[in-house]
Design an enzyme around this catalytic site. Sequence first.
Site, mmCIF file in Angstrom:
data_model
loop_
_atom_site.group_PDB
_atom_site.id
_atom_site.type_symbol
_atom_site.label_atom_id
_atom_site.label_comp_id
_atom_site.label_asym_id
_atom_site.label_seq_id
_atom_site.Cartn_x
_atom_site.Cartn_y
_atom_site.Cartn_z
ATOM 1 N N ARG A 199 0.977 -1.133 0.047
ATOM 2 C CA ARG A 199 -0.006 0.003 0.026
ATOM 3 C C ARG A 199 1.027 1.394 -0.071
ATOM 4 N NH1 ARG A 199 -0.270 -2.055 5.271
ATOM 5 N NH2 ARG A 199 0.393 -0.731 6.958
ATOM 6 N N HIS A 202 41.947 -3.773 3.948
ATOM 7 C CA HIS A 202 41.893 -3.232 2.690
ATOM 8 C C HIS A 202 42.342 -4.325 1.730
ATOM 9 C CE1 HIS A 202 41.738 -0.819 -0.871
ATOM 10 N NE2 HIS A 202 42.885 -1.213 -1.207
#
Length: 466
Positions: A200, A437
């Site tokens: 909705r 990293h």
Amino acid sequence: MSFDYDLFVIGGGSGGVRAARIAASEYGARVGLAEESRMGGTCVIRGCVPKKLMIFASQAEGIVEETRGYGWTTADAGAFDWTMFRNKLDAELTRLEGAYTGGLVAADVEIHKQRARLVDAHTVELADGQRLSAKHILIAVGGRPQRPGIEGEELGLISDDLFLMEKLPGRVLVIGGGFIACEFATILQGLGAETVLSYRGNAVLRGFDEEMRRHATEQLRVVGVELKLGTVPAKLEKDGERTRVIWSDGAQESYDAVMFATGRTPNTEGLGLTELGVKLGARGEVVVDEWSQTSVPSIFAVGDVTDRVNLTPVAIREGHSFADTIFGAKPRKVDHGLVASAVYVRPHEVATIGLTEEEAAAKGPHEVYVASFRPMRSLFAGSDARVIMKLLVDAGTKKVTGCHIFGPEAGEMIQLVAIPMGMGATKADFDAAIAVHPTLAEEIVTMRRPTRHIGGAHPDKTVGSA
């Protein structure tokens, strides 16, 4: 007064099992437990566990597509064998159910495989008519899926039915916009069903951070789910072997299956709680205090039946804390204010903890740090999918008050973010961590300058990132 048990638990889900096992094994309590269905409750049998395994299965097509970008000449993922998968899934759930049951047996908990209801503040009655007394009673019966209250709703499936289907539907409608609806739409589409999701609102995942909602909604479209936003079914009808949906605007469509994922409700019906004077809330939830105690002193409740934070790890923590408090003389409350959660849509999950950006703005001045980038792995394979990471920082205290991640394995990352946030970490504490990293998670500790300011006046209006 002499009792049959020190503790009787109604419900064999995660919260009830944890409370029973800790009370018996660590504190020597005499414990009985009643479970009318399979041991393990919603999470193990018809929720988190089978759903996550289905998510893994639904990722095959995306994985194959990615491998092509890395030089593998794979044709396709092939056909999905639902029967084979379901049989293997059933075997895994049976194994887990056995582990739950075995833990209780090892702790000398007496298991009653039948329904139980309360007769008075210290007595339960089993389905066979047997009555048992206990000094303390714990209600841990969880919740159940609810239907939307429309004509013909009995023709629709509920989330429990997904794990019991004999075959996958060709075209399926999922009704709802919460995490269950989004996850099941993801699963069904990934396994080969033509999937439509109706909600909705104008974006799924109401209550989540608005930025995350937008990305999750768009991702559903990208993976092939057809979205019907701003509309709801008004009626269901039989259409031969299919189900016809009459929409609120009068339009009609037929589907091989219609599934309701329109929320859950506390499973308190028929337990005899109101007759005993146990206070219930507007949704039927058991009202408890900070110690999980109800309005009747000998009766306690944990988990989804209390409608506090309806997550399995929360129910487990509540059950453990209850046992520590009542039987271990180690009073322990559960902090419901900072709980991490994740929505397992694909290929990027949505994970969150703390305040949303909208909540933060309402509380006062905050800095918003956002990293948006295409991750190395999928970028190399040719994907345009972006990862979004967001930190919300109180402008005064500099504490991190919220974190939201949209990306692969976001649930894994948010678990680790929950630790420093629970300790009251500041943005400087995050900045002090050296990045690993190359990883996605390094972005959480490398956002140096706020992207924007919200919630009032700020001395520094600089916008940018480093």
